[in-house]
Design a protein around this motif. Structure first.
Motif, PDB file in Angstrom:
ATOM      1  N   GLN A  89       0.751  -1.199   0.089  1.00 20.98           N
ATOM      2  CA  GLN A  89      -0.106   0.167   0.027  1.00 20.98           C
ATOM      3  C   GLN A  89       0.618   1.480  -0.031  1.00 20.98           C
ATOM      4  O   GLN A  89       0.318   2.492  -0.134  1.00 20.98           O
ATOM      5  CB  GLN A  89      -1.026  -0.027   1.326  1.00 20.98           C
ATOM      6  N   TYR A 115      -0.408   4.392   3.668  1.00 20.84           N
ATOM      7  CA  TYR A 115      -0.539   4.437   2.000  1.00 20.84           C
ATOM      8  C   TYR A 115      -0.043   5.521   1.395  1.00 20.84           C
ATOM      9  O   TYR A 115       0.416   6.387   1.942  1.00 20.84           O
ATOM     10  CB  TYR A 115      -2.079   4.464   1.700  1.00 20.84           C
ATOM     11  N   ILE A 134      -3.830   3.338  -5.117  1.00 21.68           N
ATOM     12  CA  ILE A 134      -3.072   3.287  -3.724  1.00 21.68           C
ATOM     13  C   ILE A 134      -1.995   2.155  -3.721  1.00 21.68           C
ATOM     14  O   ILE A 134      -2.586   0.848  -4.055  1.00 21.68           O
ATOM     15  CB  ILE A 134      -4.136   2.996  -2.754  1.00 21.68           C
ATOM     16  N   THR A 160     -10.122   2.886  -1.269  1.00 22.72           N
ATOM     17  CA  THR A 160      -9.807   2.648   0.244  1.00 22.72           C
ATOM     18  C   THR A 160     -10.599   1.556   0.945  1.00 22.72           C
ATOM     19  O   THR A 160     -10.350   1.354   2.128  1.00 22.72           O
ATOM     20  CB  THR A 160      -9.944   4.179   0.831  1.00 22.72           C
TER      21      THR A 160
END
Length: 171
Positions: A89, A115, A134, A160
């Motif tokens: 991430q 992230y 991401i 997300t």
């Protein structure tokens, strides 16, 4: 009569063009929407796919999925999600590759404690390519100028929300 009709159509077309957002306005709002989106709490996943669980808003349908690719659609809008299981991430690999492209209208990184995210926009012949990522996961779509703000919000919400089944490798 034909001249009058042509004149009315021309005026209507000018009004439609003048009422739409400019590319510059959309790009400014794109950054604002991305900052808000990346700072919101993740949405609870509502779909189980092969490599992860994910939230897809109402109306989004998965067309195909495997360990690295997911194709989904909302009516006539197509989305391609690619996940590289060898990137975590915090990976900036995709972002760094986009930095070398010359036709970029917008490329911005957004970092948090866990992230590395980014938003990329470029102009195509008749619309725009929007990519949100991401780490080692990214979603790409093509959209019109008037839909970019909505799309970036949705794509960040989707990205997300992802919960991976197993621990990913680190860079």
């Amino acid at each position: 009569m034909k001249r009058m009709l042509c004149f009315v159509l021309f005026v209507l077309m000018l009004l439609l063009v003048a009422c739409g957002p400019s590319e510059k306005e959309v790009i400014e709002q794109l950054d604002v929407q991305a900052r808000i989106g990346f700072n919101q709490s993740p949405t609870e996943p509502n779909q189980e796919l092969l490599p992860f669980a994910i939230y897809l808003p109402e109306g989004y349908k998965v067309e195909s999925d495997d360990e690295t690719n997911v194709v989904f659609r909302q009516t006539d809008q197509l989305y391609l999600l690619f996940h590289n299981p060898f990137e975590n991430q915090q990976s900036a690999t995709y972002f760094e590759a986009l930095e070398d492209l010359e036709d970029t209208l917008f490329l911005q990184a957004y970092e948090g404690d866990d992230y590395f995210g980014y938003v990329y926009l470029r102009s195509l012949e008749s619309d725009y390519e929007l990519q949100v990522g991401i780490g080692g996961t990214r979603i790409t779509t093509q959209t019109g100028l008037d839909q970019i703000e909505v799309e970036v919000t949705q794509l960040i919400t989707i990205l997300t929300s992802i919960l991976f089944e197993d621990t990913e490798t680190t860079d």
